[in-house]
Enzyme design. Structure first.
Site, PDB file in Angstrom:
ATOM      1  N   HIS A  76    -103.608 -58.041 -56.118  1.00 39.81           N
ATOM      2  CA  HIS A  76    -104.214 -57.344 -57.260  1.00 39.81           C
ATOM      3  C   HIS A  76    -105.276 -56.396 -56.713  1.00 39.81           C
ATOM      4  O   HIS A  76    -106.030 -56.755 -55.801  1.00 39.81           O
ATOM      5  CB  HIS A  76    -104.837 -58.341 -58.239  1.00 39.81           C
ATOM      6  CG  HIS A  76    -105.387 -57.676 -59.461  1.00 39.81           C
ATOM      7  ND1 HIS A  76    -106.730 -57.426 -59.617  1.00 39.81           N
ATOM      8  CD2 HIS A  76    -104.780 -57.164 -60.550  1.00 39.81           C
ATOM      9  CE1 HIS A  76    -106.920 -56.803 -60.778  1.00 39.81           C
ATOM     10  NE2 HIS A  76    -105.756 -56.638 -61.372  1.00 39.81           N
ATOM     11  N   GLU A 122     -88.028 -56.226 -69.777  1.00 38.81           N
ATOM     12  CA  GLU A 122     -89.316 -56.001 -70.437  1.00 38.81           C
ATOM     13  C   GLU A 122     -89.251 -54.686 -71.208  1.00 38.81           C
ATOM     14  O   GLU A 122     -88.755 -53.689 -70.686  1.00 38.81           O
ATOM     15  CB  GLU A 122     -90.447 -55.922 -69.399  1.00 38.81           C
ATOM     16  CG  GLU A 122     -91.802 -55.656 -70.038  1.00 38.81           C
ATOM     17  CD  GLU A 122     -92.897 -55.346 -69.017  1.00 38.81           C
ATOM     18  OE1 GLU A 122     -93.369 -56.288 -68.369  1.00 38.81           O
ATOM     19  OE2 GLU A 122     -93.266 -54.164 -68.898  1.00 38.81           O
TER      20      GLU A 122
HETATM   21  P1  FAD Z   1    -106.425 -62.226 -63.649  1.00 36.16           P
HETATM   22  O1  FAD Z   1    -105.524 -63.323 -63.255  1.00 36.16           O
HETATM   23  O2  FAD Z   1    -107.562 -62.559 -64.550  1.00 36.16           O
HETATM   24  O3  FAD Z   1    -106.990 -61.554 -62.302  1.00 36.16           O
HETATM   25  C1  FAD Z   1    -107.720 -60.340 -62.326  1.00 36.16           C
HETATM   26  C2  FAD Z   1    -108.502 -60.182 -61.044  1.00 36.16           C
HETATM   27  O4  FAD Z   1    -109.601 -61.112 -61.015  1.00 36.16           O
HETATM   28  C3  FAD Z   1    -107.728 -60.460 -59.755  1.00 36.16           C
HETATM   29  O5  FAD Z   1    -108.212 -59.603 -58.755  1.00 36.16           O
HETATM   30  C4  FAD Z   1    -108.035 -61.919 -59.437  1.00 36.16           C
HETATM   31  O6  FAD Z   1    -107.935 -62.183 -58.048  1.00 36.16           O
HETATM   32  C5  FAD Z   1    -109.474 -62.030 -59.928  1.00 36.16           C
HETATM   33  N1  FAD Z   1    -109.839 -63.334 -60.493  1.00 36.16           N
HETATM   34  C6  FAD Z   1    -109.077 -64.128 -61.290  1.00 36.16           C
HETATM   35  N2  FAD Z   1    -109.783 -65.187 -61.690  1.00 36.16           N
HETATM   36  C7  FAD Z   1    -111.020 -65.067 -61.165  1.00 36.16           C
HETATM   37  C8  FAD Z   1    -112.220 -65.843 -61.218  1.00 36.16           C
HETATM   38  N3  FAD Z   1    -112.266 -66.989 -61.910  1.00 36.16           N
HETATM   39  N4  FAD Z   1    -113.316 -65.387 -60.561  1.00 36.16           N
HETATM   40  C9  FAD Z   1    -113.291 -64.221 -59.852  1.00 36.16           C
HETATM   41  N5  FAD Z   1    -112.163 -63.451 -59.762  1.00 36.16           N
HETATM   42  C10 FAD Z   1    -111.067 -63.863 -60.401  1.00 36.16           C
HETATM   43  N6  FAD Z   1    -101.468 -55.272 -68.957  1.00 36.16           N
HETATM   44  C11 FAD Z   1    -101.549 -55.031 -70.293  1.00 36.16           C
HETATM   45  O7  FAD Z   1    -102.569 -54.518 -70.764  1.00 36.16           O
HETATM   46  N7  FAD Z   1    -100.513 -55.366 -71.144  1.00 36.16           N
HETATM   47  C12 FAD Z   1     -99.377 -55.942 -70.697  1.00 36.16           C
HETATM   48  O8  FAD Z   1     -98.477 -56.216 -71.472  1.00 36.16           O
HETATM   49  C13 FAD Z   1     -99.256 -56.196 -69.286  1.00 36.16           C
HETATM   50  N8  FAD Z   1     -98.150 -56.792 -68.777  1.00 36.16           N
HETATM   51  C14 FAD Z   1     -98.096 -57.097 -67.433  1.00 36.16           C
HETATM   52  C15 FAD Z   1     -96.980 -57.810 -66.942  1.00 36.16           C
HETATM   53  C16 FAD Z   1     -96.895 -58.138 -65.589  1.00 36.16           C
HETATM   54  C17 FAD Z   1     -95.700 -58.914 -65.082  1.00 36.16           C
HETATM   55  C18 FAD Z   1     -97.929 -57.760 -64.702  1.00 36.16           C
HETATM   56  C19 FAD Z   1     -97.846 -58.081 -63.232  1.00 36.16           C
HETATM   57  C20 FAD Z   1     -99.045 -57.079 -65.187  1.00 36.16           C
HETATM   58  C21 FAD Z   1     -99.141 -56.744 -66.554  1.00 36.16           C
HETATM   59  N9  FAD Z   1    -100.269 -56.093 -67.088  1.00 36.16           N
HETATM   60  C22 FAD Z   1    -100.347 -55.840 -68.443  1.00 36.16           C
HETATM   61  C23 FAD Z   1    -101.349 -55.635 -66.195  1.00 36.16           C
HETATM   62  C24 FAD Z   1    -102.449 -56.702 -66.006  1.00 36.16           C
HETATM   63  O9  FAD Z   1    -103.103 -56.916 -67.239  1.00 36.16           O
HETATM   64  C25 FAD Z   1    -103.408 -56.163 -64.953  1.00 36.16           C
HETATM   65  O10 FAD Z   1    -102.790 -56.153 -63.683  1.00 36.16           O
HETATM   66  C26 FAD Z   1    -104.788 -56.793 -64.889  1.00 36.16           C
HETATM   67  O11 FAD Z   1    -105.615 -55.936 -64.087  1.00 36.16           O
HETATM   68  C27 FAD Z   1    -104.857 -58.179 -64.258  1.00 36.16           C
HETATM   69  O12 FAD Z   1    -104.274 -59.112 -65.054  1.00 36.16           O
HETATM   70  P2  FAD Z   1    -104.108 -60.642 -64.540  1.00 36.16           P
HETATM   71  O13 FAD Z   1    -103.567 -61.399 -65.665  1.00 36.16           O
HETATM   72  O14 FAD Z   1    -103.397 -60.670 -63.253  1.00 36.16           O
HETATM   73  O15 FAD Z   1    -105.670 -61.009 -64.321  1.00 36.16           O
END
Ligand code: FAD
Length: 316
Positions: free
Chosen positions: A183, A18
């Site tokens: 998370h 990455e």
């Molecule tokens: P989600 O899957 O939406 O989850 C977020 C939170 O909400 C979790 O606590 C989950 O349990 C909860 N949740 C999910 N769906 C629901 C629902 N329907 N109702 C209620 N709660 C719910 N960030 C950047 O800005 N740019 C990047 O390029 C980037 N790359 C990353 C790459 C990796 C491999 C990882 C692990 C993280 C990366 N991040 C990046 C950070 C990421 O954006 C954050 O960790 C963010 O806080 C959560 O993203 P997510 O996609 O896991 O969110």
């Protein structure tokens, strides 16, 4: 080629990296210099992170401040195209909800398709620096699962303008994030896994994990995922500790633990060069163990210090 096809065709554990887009005002050459030594390992794909815009206060000549919006690391889509073009390697742009309307997301996906990019990693993104909690953009997505549905729709030829006829179906392979240590906003692991499963059921093809320094946490996470009915590949994300400062910065930023054995070794170091050696050795041992256990890919977060990864992957 899709990440899942790379995995399906592999005879052993694959390597991927990455990288971050360059800071605004810098050229792409520094990124190439970072990637050049890593290319000897034939990575199956290279991820490029996405960085949302931020509000910053700029001082005017009269001493007052002006609030301006800036994106410090623009260009993820074009950098993916440039890396593909230069190294003939697949790229995985990260796509985030934060800072994007659904129309902007659709345009970004169309551009990625034109560039011949087959993969996206779909994420929510974190809160902007001026927000205490994540706020979706007006007309944007709240959760990664909502953004995922938009990509799945586009893969079925469903665009936002439903009057479009005979539309092109994209064919993105979709990755999502998973958290072996939960998370930070999730009340418990059970809840986090429920929403992770929702992303898989909605069409995600694989998971890449947040970094972890204790493989037992990854193995427990994979086990819990399988018990929850999540059967897609789970790619471990790995990073070395390279400075003493990271002993506090990494847990604070990424909401992860550092094992006592590792932190004690680091505390004994007198310089960051010594820390780097400890971090490199730890990463090598983690990688060896994960490889032995048959993980599909070792995915390295390579921010800075490419020589550490060169040493580790060579020794693997
Ligand atoms: P989600 O899957 O939406 O989850 C977020 C939170 O909400 C979790 O606590 C989950 O349990 C909860 N949740 C999910 N769906 C629901 C629902 N329907 N109702 C209620 N709660 C719910 N960030 C950047 O800005 N740019 C990047 O390029 C980037 N790359 C990353 C790459 C990796 C491999 C990882 C692990 C993280 C990366 N991040 C990046 C950070 C990421 O954006 C954050 O960790 C963010 O806080 C959560 O993203 P997510 O996609 O896991 O969110």
């Amino acid at each position: 080629m899709k990440v899942t096809d790379h995995i399906a065709q592999a005879k052993g554990t694959l390597i991927s990296f990455e990288v971050l887009p360059p800071l605004k005002g810098k050229g792409i050459e520094a990124l190439y210099k970072h990637l050049d030594p890593l290319m000897e390992f034939n990575p199956s794909f290279i991820n490029v992170t996405y960085h949302r815009s931020e509000h910053v206060f700029k001082k005017r000549a009269d001493g007052t401040f002006e609030k301006v919006v800036t994106r410090k690391r623009p260009g993820t889509e074009s950098i993916c195209g440039a890396i593909m073009n230069k190294y003939n390697v697949d790229t995985v742009p990260h796509l985030i909800c934060g800072g994007f309307s659904v129309n902007e997301t659709e345009d970004a996906l169309i551009n990625l398709r034109y560039l011949g990019i087959d993969n996206v990693l779909v994420l929510r993104g974190d809160a902007a620096k001026n927000e205490s909690a994540f706020e979706p953009e007006p007309g944007g997505h709240k959760y990664a699962s909502d953004l995922l549905k938009q990509v799945v729709n586009l893969n079925a030829g469903i665009y936002l303008e439903d009057e479009l006829k005979g539309t092109h179906k994209t064919d993105f392979c979709i990755g999502v994030a998973g958290y072996p240590e939960k998370h930070f906003e999730a009340p418990n692991m059970e809840s986090d896994l429920k929403y992770l499963k929702q992303k898989i059921d909605a069409g995600a093809d694989y998971i890449i994990t947040q970094m972890f320094f204790d493989n037992a946490k990854y193995y427990a996470f994979v086990k819990a995922c399988r018990e929850a009915g999540i059967n897609v590949p789970i790619i471990p994300g790995l990073k070395p500790v390279t400075s003493k400062k990271q002993l506090t910065v990494l847990p604070k930023t990424f909401h992860i633990d550092l094992p006592a054995d590792l932190s004690n070794e680091i505390l004994k170091c007198k310089t960051d060069e010594e820390v780097e050696k400890v971090g490199e050795h730890w990463l090598l041992e983690q990688s060896r163990d994960l490889k032995k256990s048959g993980v599909p890919v070792l995915h390295y977060y390579t921010l800075g210090k490419p020589h550490v990864f060169v040493n580790v992957v060579r020794d693997l």
